[in-house]
Scaffold this motif. Sequence first.
Motif, mmCIF file in Angstrom:
data_model
loop_
_atom_site.group_PDB
_atom_site.id
_atom_site.type_symbol
_atom_site.label_atom_id
_atom_site.label_comp_id
_atom_site.label_asym_id
_atom_site.label_seq_id
_atom_site.Cartn_x
_atom_site.Cartn_y
_atom_site.Cartn_z
ATOM 1 N N LYS A 13 1.897 8.189 11.039
ATOM 2 C CA LYS A 13 0.616 8.570 10.075
ATOM 3 C C LYS A 13 -0.097 7.569 9.929
ATOM 4 C CE LYS A 13 2.882 10.942 6.810
ATOM 5 N NZ LYS A 13 4.459 10.478 6.749
ATOM 6 N N GLY A 14 0.598 6.585 8.821
ATOM 7 C CA GLY A 14 -0.841 5.247 8.177
ATOM 8 C C GLY A 14 -1.628 4.964 9.021
ATOM 9 N N THR A 15 -1.181 4.445 10.718
ATOM 10 C CA THR A 15 -1.734 3.659 12.014
ATOM 11 C C THR A 15 -2.719 4.654 11.995
ATOM 12 O OG1 THR A 15 0.297 2.953 12.048
ATOM 13 C CG2 THR A 15 -1.325 2.634 14.462
ATOM 14 N N ALA A 17 -4.336 7.123 10.410
ATOM 15 C CA ALA A 17 -5.456 7.677 9.758
ATOM 16 C C ALA A 17 -6.132 6.264 9.568
ATOM 17 C CB ALA A 17 -4.030 7.531 8.288
ATOM 18 N N THR A 18 -5.221 4.794 9.648
ATOM 19 C CA THR A 18 -6.674 4.345 9.441
ATOM 20 C C THR A 18 -8.081 3.772 10.665
ATOM 21 O OG1 THR A 18 -4.465 2.460 8.641
ATOM 22 C CG2 THR A 18 -6.531 1.430 9.459
ATOM 23 N N HIS A 28 -9.950 6.934 3.874
ATOM 24 C CA HIS A 28 -7.727 7.661 3.516
ATOM 25 C C HIS A 28 -7.596 7.242 3.058
ATOM 26 C CE1 HIS A 28 -4.221 5.298 5.617
ATOM 27 N NE2 HIS A 28 -4.516 6.512 5.053
ATOM 28 N N SER A 30 -4.073 7.859 0.846
ATOM 29 C CA SER A 30 -2.281 7.204 0.945
ATOM 30 C C SER A 30 -1.908 7.382 -0.104
ATOM 31 C CB SER A 30 -2.026 6.377 2.252
ATOM 32 O OG SER A 30 -0.725 5.987 1.403
ATOM 33 N N ASP A 33 0.167 4.621 -0.453
ATOM 34 C CA ASP A 33 -0.070 3.879 -1.002
ATOM 35 C C ASP A 33 -0.764 3.298 -2.110
ATOM 36 O OD1 ASP A 33 0.134 2.709 1.931
ATOM 37 O OD2 ASP A 33 -2.222 3.182 2.385
ATOM 38 N N ASP A 84 -3.021 11.259 3.357
ATOM 39 C CA ASP A 84 -1.980 11.333 4.127
ATOM 40 C C ASP A 84 -1.238 11.083 3.220
ATOM 41 O OD1 ASP A 84 -0.185 9.274 5.588
ATOM 42 O OD2 ASP A 84 -1.395 8.084 5.706
ATOM 43 N N GLY A 85 0.008 11.936 3.624
ATOM 44 C CA GLY A 85 1.308 11.962 2.325
ATOM 45 C C GLY A 85 1.030 12.794 1.055
ATOM 46 N N GLY A 128 -2.853 -3.832 4.359
ATOM 47 C CA GLY A 128 -2.978 -2.296 4.909
ATOM 48 C C GLY A 128 -2.041 -1.841 6.446
ATOM 49 N N SER A 130 0.037 -2.903 9.604
ATOM 50 C CA SER A 130 1.910 -2.377 10.288
ATOM 51 C C SER A 130 1.416 -2.828 12.114
ATOM 52 C CB SER A 130 2.420 -1.392 9.248
ATOM 53 O OG SER A 130 1.655 -0.344 10.052
#
Length: 207
Positions: A13-15, A17-18, A28, A30, A33, A84-85, A128, A130
């Motif tokens: 999701k994070g990847t 979302a960015t 974005h 999160s 975050d 996100d989340g 941010g 990963s």
Amino acid sequence: MKIILLGAPGAGKGTQATRIAQKYGIVHISTGDIFRANIKGGTEIGKLAKSYMDAGELVPDSVTCEIVKDRLTWSDVKNGYLLDGFPRSQYQAEVLSGFADIDLCLNLEVDPSLIMDRICGRRVCSCGESYHVSTLNGSTTCAKCGKELTVRPDDNPQTVKTRLDTYEKNTAPLIDYYKAKGKLVTVVCGDKNPDEVFKAVCEVLDK
Ligand code: ADP
Ligand code: ZN
């Protein structure tokens, strides 16, 4: 465009979302975050959130929902946003519907057998970004900004197990919840790499 990004821990999701935020010019947001920033800053919210996060459990709704409600009053969300989340439970989804009108819920469906390795091999940067150890070739620094990479405290096998249980019990029912509202689109990620997943995501969002 107001989007919810749904998916198990480790779904990417994070990847995604960015990338989505950058390409479509939306913000974005999160919750994970936001909590991590609060922990780093030593705030009251951070102190409260830490014990739940370290255990892989949900931070109480009263705190989480207020944070999101407040965040959506900022002026930068005017052109749209990507959650996100959040929401992570039907209760949170219902609270959200009280202050936001979501266009789409994008569900990232990942092969469950990949999750443990993905998360436990994850290395993160404070900028941010990963990474996964398997693609770092022994490097311990961020290719984007040069800072030292770290392991998230909740990225250990025991906590991941609880996070997956929490997801199944609380969050997975949101798939049917948003399906019933006609807002769900699922992108099957399987073992696709981030570029391939992003391509599939863009095909959905460009429609
Ligand atoms: P992941 O999706 O990879 O598990 P996140 O960064 O989204 O990681 O979330 C990390 C932790 O933050 C969760 O395990 C949970 O403790 C807390 N958290 C994040 N979002 C929420 C939420 N909407 N409600 C309650 N807790 C949350
Ligand atoms: Zn970095």
